[in-house]
Design an enzyme around this catalytic site. Structure first.
Site, PDB file in Angstrom:
ATOM      1  N   HIS A  13      -2.616   6.653   4.446  1.00 35.81           N
ATOM      2  CA  HIS A  13      -1.537   5.524   4.590  1.00 35.81           C
ATOM      3  C   HIS A  13      -0.160   6.113   4.139  1.00 35.81           C
ATOM      4  CE1 HIS A  13      -0.586   0.850   4.930  1.00 35.81           C
ATOM      5  NE2 HIS A  13      -0.240   1.735   5.896  1.00 35.81           N
ATOM      6  N   CYS A  64       0.848  -1.178   0.118  1.00 35.94           N
ATOM      7  CA  CYS A  64       0.093   0.149   0.150  1.00 35.94           C
ATOM      8  C   CYS A  64       0.689   1.435  -0.029  1.00 35.94           C
ATOM      9  CB  CYS A  64      -0.999  -0.149   1.201  1.00 35.94           C
ATOM     10  SG  CYS A  64      -1.637  -1.417   1.426  1.00 35.94           S
TER      11      CYS A  64
END
Length: 569
Positions: free
Chosen positions: A148, A92
């Protein structure tokens, strides 16, 4: 026993057919070739909608798999340009950092793993982000969804990195209904944010629906004729937890494997979200001057319902299943639509491409690793990209290496991967290299899905594949082509000279949500001095109680990183 032999034979036949399909389709599709020029550009800056999904595998979209129902995505892809030689990163944070900075991980210090919720780490402050460049070009910039990319300081937040507005979660994964996020089993907190504040009182609505509703609101309240718009919709779907509403599971009720059934339902929810957003683009006057980009962030995790079949590997690996992404571009502004592009494209390319569309001037002297690929997408010209550095992670090392395999050029214990032309080289530990078929049968033990696990490579540290001819990575040519191995190892060594030290600091106990009102939020004060962790590797799970134990290792790891940066590997 005979049943398993026949099933294994079936899988091999299926894989061979699937891989040959990937090869032959390259020859069947006519490619547009034009003389190299600046390419056609829209007369005025277009509205840009970038939709990023999470953990969606190569085989998790309708035009790659008949078992997945994604009519909107299939239609948009067929009417636009489908990207079939498109690469992302295996996790991610790496994909998101490269999208938003246009730089490889070795140039941002984020080479290793992901940014954990308690780590005092984020995008380097000296990196000018894509939304910042678009703001300079006059855009109204908005982000909805998963960040993130670190949040320990307010300066790390999306609203401080180029977005006028932000609505979403800061960590890697939240519950789809309560928006709670846990780092381990016990450290949990609320994680839904509006701008720089916690968005309390929003629980109950399915997360993908909530994000879609926000994007439609932005479109409804923005004047399409007054200012160009950039929206980054960073969906958490189809990342775990697998909690789709029951009505979306029903169409897949005949699918035997329950995780696969729920996963497929979540893909259908994404498809519905994209349908609602494209409808809003038309309704509010954006569509005729818009560019819609759809991309996954990394490969799927088969044991939680995803599928990268027939590619090798999964999320977190540098095999094709971990990094070859699903992607397409849909826009009325594309000159040659309704085609499949097999031009080499990487996620870093979106930065210069979108800044170029916005009217900005991006040069390679600004430290970007991406290329402007709009002529490739719009007109079918050759891609300016000839190679991709997938990554070099000096902190991920195997316990053995081979001087012979490294040809005196590279320490093959180091995890690294590079693609140059048709060739792909991997060193160190690329991750689990299994070919996992779609898990459509019920009550199968998880280990039985690894019928094609390769057990003969336990002491290997170098692999070479002709990816154009062998996209499923079944034929290692490292021994047969030592000349190519040498060339690609030399390229890795050259890239490594430009790498900056890895930044992977220890967890900070002050990040505990219980100390911050029950939510994940910035915990370091704006006037607090930055602690220097450059060049230090801190192993998660060790040395958490007393920082002085980490201090004893500081000198060693500084020398360790300097050794890598000075080519002594």
């Amino acid at each position: 026993m005979a049943l398993f032999v026949l099933f294994g034979l079936f899988l091999n036949l299926q894989t061979s057919a699937s891989c040959s399909g990937l090869r032959s389709s390259r020859e069947d599709d006519e490619r547009f070739r034009f003389e190299q020029a600046s390419g056609f550009r829209p007369k005025k800056p277009p509205h840009i909608i970038f939709i990023l999904t999470d953990d969606q595998g190569f085989n998790d979209i309708g035009y790659h798999s008949r078992e997945i129902r994604s009519p909107t995505l299939d239609k948009l892809a067929s009417e636009g340009v489908r990207l079939e030689n498109y690469y992302v990163q295996p996790l991610c944070t790496p994909s998101r950092s490269q999208l938003i900075t246009g730089r490889y991980q070795i140039h941002t210090g984020l080479q290793h793993s992901i940014i954990r919720p308690r780590q005092p780490n984020c995008l380097p402050m000296d990196a000018v982000t894509l939304p910042q460049r678009l703001q300079e070009a006059g855009y109204s910039t908005h982000m909805v969804g998963k960040w993130h990319l670190g949040f320990y300081r307010k300066d790390c937040l999306p609203t401080r990195r180029g977005f006028h507005t932000y609505f979403g979660s800061l960590t890697g994964s939240v519950d789809y209904y309560t928006y709670g996020s846990c780092d381990g089993k016990s450290l949990c907190g609320f994680d839904l944010h509006e701008g720089e504040s916690v968005a309390w009182g929003r629980g109950g609505k399915y997360l993908t629906h909530l994000y879609t509703q926000r994007v439609r609101k932005i479109l409804a309240t923005h004047d399409s004729s007054s200012q160009p718009l950039f929206i980054l919709l960073s969906l958490q779907a189809v990342h775990t937890p697998l909690k789709p509403p029951k009505e979306y599971i029903y169409p897949y009720r005949r699918m035997g494997n329950v995780p696969r059934r729920k996963y497929a339902a979540m893909v259908s929810i994404v498809d519905e979200a994209v349908r609602n957003i494209t409808y809003a683009l038309r309704k509010y006057g954006f569509y005729r001057n818009s560019v819609v980009i759809f991309s996954t962030d990394n490969g799927a995790q088969p044991l939680t319902g995803g599928s990268n079949w027939p590619l090798r590997g999964c999320k977190g690996t540098y095999w094709e299943g971990g990094i070859r992404g699903v992607g397409f571009v849909h826009s009325p502004l594309i000159r040659h639509r309704r085609r499949v592009s097999r031009a080499l494209i990487h996620i870093t390319d979106w930065y210069p491409t979108l800044v170029g569309l916005a009217g900005g001037n991006v040069s390679q002297h600004q430290g970007l690793d991406g290329f402007d690929i709009w002529p490739t997408i719009s007109e079918g010209k050759e891609s300016p990209r000839m190679e991709i550095l997938h990554n070099i992670d000096p902190l991920n090392r195997r316990s053995w290496s081979s001087v012979k395999e490294g040809h005196g050029l590279w320490d093959t214990a180091v995890q690294a991967a590079i693609r140059v032309g048709d060739w792909k080289l991997l060193t160190g530990d690329p991750g689990h290299g299994d070919w996992v078929p779609p898990q459509v049968l019920t009550h199968f033990h998880s280990s039985w899905w690894h019928l094609e696990r390769n057990t003969g490579e336990k002491r290997k540290s170098v692999w070479l594949f002709n990816i154009t001819g062998d996209p499923c990575e079944r034929h290692d040519l490292a021994v047969q082509r030592p000349d190519v191995v040498k060339e690609l190892l030399a390229r890795l060594a050259l890239y490594n000279r430009t790498a900056i030290p890895v930044r992977y600091p220890p967890d900070d106990s002050r990040a505990n949500p219980n100390l911050n009102g029950g939510a994940w939020r910035p915990w370091v004060g704006e006037d607090e001095e930055e602690e220097n962790w450059d060049g230090i590797y801190y192993k998660r799970g060790k040395n958490r109680k007393r920082k002085c134990r980490l201090c004893k290792l500081q000198s060693f790891f500084k020398k360790f990183n300097l050794m890598f940066l000075s080519k002594q590997i």
